[in-house]
Design an enzyme around this catalytic site. Structure first.
Site, mmCIF file in Angstrom:
data_model
loop_
_atom_site.group_PDB
_atom_site.id
_atom_site.type_symbol
_atom_site.label_atom_id
_atom_site.label_comp_id
_atom_site.label_asym_id
_atom_site.label_seq_id
_atom_site.Cartn_x
_atom_site.Cartn_y
_atom_site.Cartn_z
ATOM 1 N N LEU A 90 0.838 -1.205 0.000
ATOM 2 C CA LEU A 90 0.000 0.000 0.000
ATOM 3 C C LEU A 90 0.869 1.250 0.000
ATOM 4 O O LEU A 90 1.718 1.439 0.871
ATOM 5 C CB LEU A 90 -0.893 0.000 1.247
ATOM 6 C CG LEU A 90 -1.893 1.165 1.318
ATOM 7 C CD1 LEU A 90 -2.980 1.029 0.269
ATOM 8 C CD2 LEU A 90 -2.504 1.274 2.712
ATOM 9 N N HIS A 91 0.657 2.073 -1.002
ATOM 10 C CA HIS A 91 1.460 3.301 -1.074
ATOM 11 C C HIS A 91 0.600 4.477 -1.474
ATOM 12 O O HIS A 91 -0.267 4.381 -2.341
ATOM 13 C CB HIS A 91 2.640 3.130 -2.043
ATOM 14 C CG HIS A 91 2.271 2.674 -3.413
ATOM 15 N ND1 HIS A 91 1.967 1.361 -3.716
ATOM 16 C CD2 HIS A 91 2.158 3.357 -4.574
ATOM 17 C CE1 HIS A 91 1.694 1.253 -5.003
ATOM 18 N NE2 HIS A 91 1.795 2.456 -5.557
ATOM 19 N N LEU A 92 0.877 5.583 -0.802
ATOM 20 C CA LEU A 92 0.155 6.825 -1.050
ATOM 21 C C LEU A 92 0.995 7.695 -1.981
ATOM 22 O O LEU A 92 2.174 7.943 -1.717
ATOM 23 C CB LEU A 92 -0.049 7.565 0.284
ATOM 24 C CG LEU A 92 -0.628 8.978 0.215
ATOM 25 C CD1 LEU A 92 -2.092 8.936 -0.198
ATOM 26 C CD2 LEU A 92 -0.483 9.685 1.563
#
Length: 721
Positions: free
Chosen positions: A616-618
């Site tokens: 998960l990466h923003l």
DNA sequence: GTTCTAGAAC
DNA sequence: GTTCTAGAAC
């Protein structure tokens, strides 16, 4: 050009006889502007003045200011003006359009959009041209000018636009203007089919639909019946041609309506939603190619959500009926949705003010709506609706493309308001049903009237797109199948039709995703950041921060969660709210750091609905998209379509519903390329990129809401200018 | 995610 | 001939 160009003859003793008009010619050198002027002036009984910049300086080239001065003097003298200069871009036309305010006249455009080859060959061949544009240099000049061509739109302030693509069209326009006596006026709107001379992009073509607008006698005299004209439309149309990012022609007739009686009149929302869906179901096939859109300004609107689910159960065609979150008075400018008709939740006196939708619509429409309404009726009975054509002088018309307002009065359950039904839902439901029936019937009537007299029938080419060569191509043969429609809650668009089931409406979906070996890099870094010290710029307990190795903008960071098993948004649930907030806060912190270094940047934080890289990466990405690594449509759309989920919305959804919405349908990747600021469409990535380097328009309203964009306050003001 | 490349589009 | 897209491979 199959247009209904019937000249409207004023009645005897009618005011504003001898009202001059300004006609702005738009066309490249060699397109025949001067010839057009000559022919009109030869046959017309109306006094015309040709304002030609090539000759205005005592027979030599002059300035735009001189043209404006002569125009002003001539208008005061009661003469109509033909502006004979190229006027190929909006800026060039703006000063002449402003004559509208200073002289209270209508301003028209006649677009001589003839094939470039023809303009060039005429320019090259001609001798003795007034502007000395002839011979070899003409070709280069014409080509350069056509590159910058920006076709006019009604929202520039024009009352009428006539497109001419061939000699016949030009002759027809000459006949139309030449036949104008001093007191005649022409209907407003857009006339003439625009055909492209550049590549047609299928994604754009999907947006091209048609809509009609009301006629207008003069700027202050709206005629009572709707008529036959098409209005410029930039976002939603079935069929039109695209050039240089400026899409023209109309969209499908669309009625935007608020939920009636559920706000101030306190009608039960559950019951109201049932009635809306049932009445829509009854009418949806009676409105031709028209669409119905239920609008509510608030995110998380209960009525929208109830109606949406009930409509889905009833299997109502989502291309014909859908919900939309936004301001009903700014659907076009704020959300890219063009609705030519809007419904007003009116009061029984049909008076402005009072709050809610009624106040907002009257405010946005200006005094024109009140005047036009009063001509029609003085009051309204619960359960009834009345159509009021909107004069083109109203900002709702010129800025939003709204041609009709339908006032509708629903039942009142609020004891503090007149005619309270005191919880008698037997009568209340009956009246509400009547109100919607009457509203939709009024809309159907507008659609029928317009269809009957429309200049541009789709019947021969329905569901098809027109190629440059004029051939109709069945879109089923094309890869682009999504009919991307309109904004829905968090995004500028949702996908209509069957795509909804797998995109905007999808919650989570499959939790497991097959990650290729090449997709593991972020996961590895998140698990062992100490081994990747050259890559990471910050290591915290819960997240690591790194520069995207293929940044798609001047600044493009990734804030990566370090939790094992948290591969993408589908794995996120309520328990991950703290980590999502941490990711957001860290992203904001870095954005603010960059904003100190470069005040002109604007940042957006969000997730890809279906990321390519595991973990998960923003994304923290500046909105300039100035990067050599931004190469294809997928790159653009992954940050500029509903596929990109704003961090603020993801957090909100998880807080409220426990899961984020994933707009992971591949259709989002195929969407046409639109500028993230002005929403203009562009045929390919290079053209889009060259546009976004110069576009300084404000970001769309929906992006400016809810802190989706991070920017310095002064820049925010600048953007708003 | 990128690179490569065939072939479509211009 | 050049530009651009989109699918396959990694």
């Amino acid at each position: 050009m199959e247009v209904d160009d019937e000249i409207i003859k004023p009645k005897e003793n009618e005011e504003d006889i001898r009202k001059p008009i300004v006609v702005i010619l738009v066309g490249a050198p060699g397109s025949g502007k001067s010839t057009f002027c000559d022919h009109v002036m030869q046959v017309s009984t109306r006094p015309w003045v040709r304002v030609c910049q090539d000759t205005i300086g005592n027979g030599k080239a002059g300035t735009k200011a001189q043209c404006l001065a002569i125009s002003s003097i001539s208008l005061k003298d009661g003469k109509s003006i033909l502006i004979d200069r190229c006027n190929l871009d909006k800026e060039q036309r703006a000063d002449f359009i402003r004559l509208k305010e200073s002289h209270q006249v209508d301003v028209h455009a006649v677009v001589l959009d003839l094939p470039a080859k023809l303009c060039i060959s005429r320019s090259v061949k001609r001798t003795g041209h007034e502007g000395n544009l002839q011979g070899g240099k003409a070709a280069a000049v014409v080509n350069r000018m056509l590159q910058k061509k920006e076709l006019p739109k009604l929202n520039e302030g024009l009352t009428r636009i006539t497109f001419c693509q061939n000699e016949n069209d030009v002759q027809e326009a000459i006949n139309t203007y030449g036949a104008l006596s001093s007191s005649d006026v022409l209907p407003s709107g857009i006339f003439g089919e625009k055909k492209t001379d550049t590549k047609v992009q299928l994604g754009i073509m999907k947006f091209l639909k048609r809509v009609d607008a009301p006629s207008k006698v003069s700027s202050d005299k709206a005629i009572p019946e709707p008529s036959n004209v098409a209005i410029n439309e930039n976002h939603h149309a079935n069929e039109c041609q695209e050039k240089s990012g400026t899409c023209t022609l109309g969209g499908v007739p669309t009625l935007a309506f608020p939920s009636i009686s559920t706000a101030d009149f306190q009608f039960n929302i559950e019951k109201a939603s049932e009635i809306i869906v049932e009445t829509v179901e009854e009418f949806v096939n009676k409105i031709g190619n028209g669409r119905l859109v239920l609008v509510d300004i608030s995110h998380g609107s209960k009525i929208l959500s109830l109606v949406k689910s009930k409509a889905a159960i009833k299997n109502i065609d989502p291309t014909k009926f859908f919900t939309f979150v936004g301001d009903i008075t700014k659907l076009h400018s704020g959300g890219g949705l063009h609705c030519n008709v809007i419904a007003n939740a009116a009061n029984w006196r049909l008076k402005p003010g009072g709050g809610g939708v009624n106040a907002a619509i009257y405010d946005a429409a200006g005094p024109d709506l009140d005047i036009a309404t009063k001509k029609r009726a003085g009051s309204l009975t619960p359960g009834k609706a009345i159509t009021v054509p909107l004069p083109s002088t109203s900002p709702l018309f010129s800025e939003q493309g709204v041609t009709h307002v339908i006032h509708v009065l629903g039942p009142n359950m609020n004891p503090k308001r007149p005619n309270c039904l005191k919880d008698d839902y037997n009568i209340g439901c009956k009246v509400l049903r009547e109100a919607y029936s009457s509203l939709f019937e009024n809309f159907a009537s507008i659609v029928r009237t317009q269809k009957k007299s429309s200049y541009y029938e789709l019947s021969n080419c329905d569901q098809k797109v027109r190629r440059e060569d004029g051939a109709c191509v069945n879109e089923k043969n094309k890869k682009f199948k999504g009919s991307i429609e309109v904004s829905e809650s968090n995004n500028l668009y949702s996908v209509d039709g069957k795509q909804n089931a797998t995109s905007s409406g999808k919650k989570g979906g499959s939790l497991n995703k097959d990650w290729g070996s090449w997709a593991q890099a972020l996961h590895k870094i998140a698990m062992h950041p100490e081994k990747h010290k050259n890559d990471v710029i910050e290591i915290l307990d819960d997240v690591v921060v790194l520069n995207d190795i293929y940044p798609k903008a001047q600044k493009h960071l990734l804030v990566v969660a370090r939790a094992e098993g948290l591969d993408w948004l589908a794995n996120v649930s309520q328990e991950h709210l703290p980590i999502l907030k941490t990711m957001h806060d860290v992203g904001v912190k870095w954005a603010r750091t960059f904003l100190k270094e470069n005040q002109s940047l604007v940042f957006r934080l969000g997730y890809h609905s279906a990321p390519s890289m595991r973990q998960l990466h923003l994304h923290v990405i500046s909105q300039d998209f100035d990067s050599k690594h931004l190469k294809n449509k997928k790159h653009w759309n992954s940050f500029n379509s509903p596929f990109f989920r704003d961090s603020v919305n993801v957090i909100q959804e998880i807080s409220e519903e426990g899961k984020p919405t994933l707009n992971d349908d591949e259709k989002f990747m195929s969407m046409e390329l639109r500028c993230n600021r002005c929403r203009s469409a562009h045929p390919n990535i290079p053209r889009l990129k060259s546009h976004i380097t110069i576009c300084k328009l404000p970001f769309p309203a929906n992006l400016l809401q809810n802190d989706r964009l991070l920017q310095n306050a002064p820049d925010k003001d600048a953007n708003a200018c």
